[in-house]
Design an enzyme around this catalytic site. Structure first.
Site, short mmCIF file in Angstrom:
data_model
loop_
_atom_site.label_atom_id
_atom_site.label_comp_id
_atom_site.label_asym_id
_atom_site.label_seq_id
_atom_site.Cartn_x
_atom_site.Cartn_y
_atom_site.Cartn_z
N VAL A 149 0.84 -1.21 0.00
CA VAL A 149 0.00 0.00 0.00
C VAL A 149 0.88 1.26 0.00
CG1 VAL A 149 -1.91 1.19 1.12
CG2 VAL A 149 -1.77 -1.29 1.24
N TYR A 150 1.89 1.25 0.86
CA TYR A 150 2.83 2.39 0.92
C TYR A 150 3.43 2.64 -0.46
CZ TYR A 150 7.18 4.86 2.14
OH TYR A 150 8.22 5.75 2.21
N SER A 151 3.95 1.59 -1.09
CA SER A 151 4.61 1.73 -2.39
C SER A 151 3.64 2.24 -3.44
CB SER A 151 5.18 0.39 -2.85
OG SER A 151 6.04 -0.13 -1.88
#
Ligand code: NAP
Length: 244
Positions: A149-151
């Protein structure tokens, strides 16, 4: 000084890369709006700016709250340099990712820079100049387990950099991104511990973590007229981690 007369807003400047960027922008002459949720750490960043003879003030904001975000934009006034740096980093394997955390990462890492930029870009466009610097990550380019999700939010930010350049640069507003490699900050140490952080630093071509200062120097460059011909660009500041 090259940024005298400019106002810079640095989100997430109560810690890490953002705090260092706020100090460098202030040392270059900008009046810096320091922002984040933690007033104590915000005051410490402002103190470190004023102790060096710079000008800074703290405005508290929780950027996941759109009312708070718009209050920040209004209180900051005319902003010439916007650094979209604040982000959260919780990791989880895709198959166990919960929806609450998924939404929280999107709110902080994508919705917040999107609507803060939407609030501040019109003033820059009206004045015919401005510089927006987004902070992404090497993980937007290389697959890293547990960081889905971060990426993805950071890859979206790199996409927005190109769209915003197309929308704003004809009016004189440059938009660029720095994509750091592993950097020695609280975020990284909390997520990985000292040993894990050292290990990820060893995966770069220079074999070490970045200092926040090394990333902040790229932010200063992109914010300043030294980068006058750069817009829509993403600069990898990752010791070659995504190059080879
Ligand atoms: N460190 C690395 O290795 C690394 C690598 C690649 C990219 N990056 C990127 O670099 C940027 C800075 O990372 P860092 O390592 O310096 O992080 P950090 O030390 O954890 O600092 C994050 C900052 O974001 C602020 N923030 C978080 N949530 C917020 C919210 N809801 N509202 C307002 N402010 C919020 C925090 O302020 P408060 O706690 O005061 O709210 C803090 O100032 C991030 O965009 C990150 O993705 C970091």
């Amino acid at each position: 000084m090259e940024l005298t007369g400019k106002t810079a807003l640095v989100t997430g400047s109560t810690a890490g890369i953002g705090a260092e960027a706020a100090r460098l922008l202030a040392a270059a002459g900008a009046e810096v709006v320091v922002s984040g949720r933690n007033a104590e750490r915000g005051a410490a960043t402002v103190r470190s700016i004023t102790d060096e003879g710079g000008r800074g003030r703290f405005l508290a904001a929780d950027l996941t709250d759109l009312d708070s975000l718009h209050q920040l934009a209004a209180a900051a006034g005319e902003v010439d340099i916007l650094v979209n740096n604040a982000a959260v980093f919780p990791g989880a394997p895709t198959v166990t990712q919960d929806v609450e955390s998924f939404d929280a990462v999107l709110a902080a890492n994508i919705r917040a820079p999107y609507f803060l930029t939407a609030a501040l870009a019109p003033g820059m466009i009206a004045r015919g100049s401005g510089s927006i610097v987004n902070v992404s990550t090497m993980a937007a380019k290389v697959g890293m387990p547990g960081l889905s999700v971060y990426s993805a939010t950071k890859a979206a930010l790199e996409s927005l950099t190109r769209t915003w350049a197309a929308e704003f640069s004809p009016a004189g507003v440059r938009v660029n991104t720095v994509a750091p490699g592993p950097t020695r900050t609280d975020m990284v140490l909390a997520a990985m511990g000292e040993e894990g952080a050292q290990q990820i630093g060893k995966t770069t071509l220079l074999g070490r973590l970045a200092t926040p200062r090394e990333i902040a120097e790229v932010i200063l460059f992109l914010a300043s007229d030294r980068a006058a011909y750069l817009t829509g660009a993403t600069i990898a500041a990752d010791a070659g981690r995504t190059a080879a």
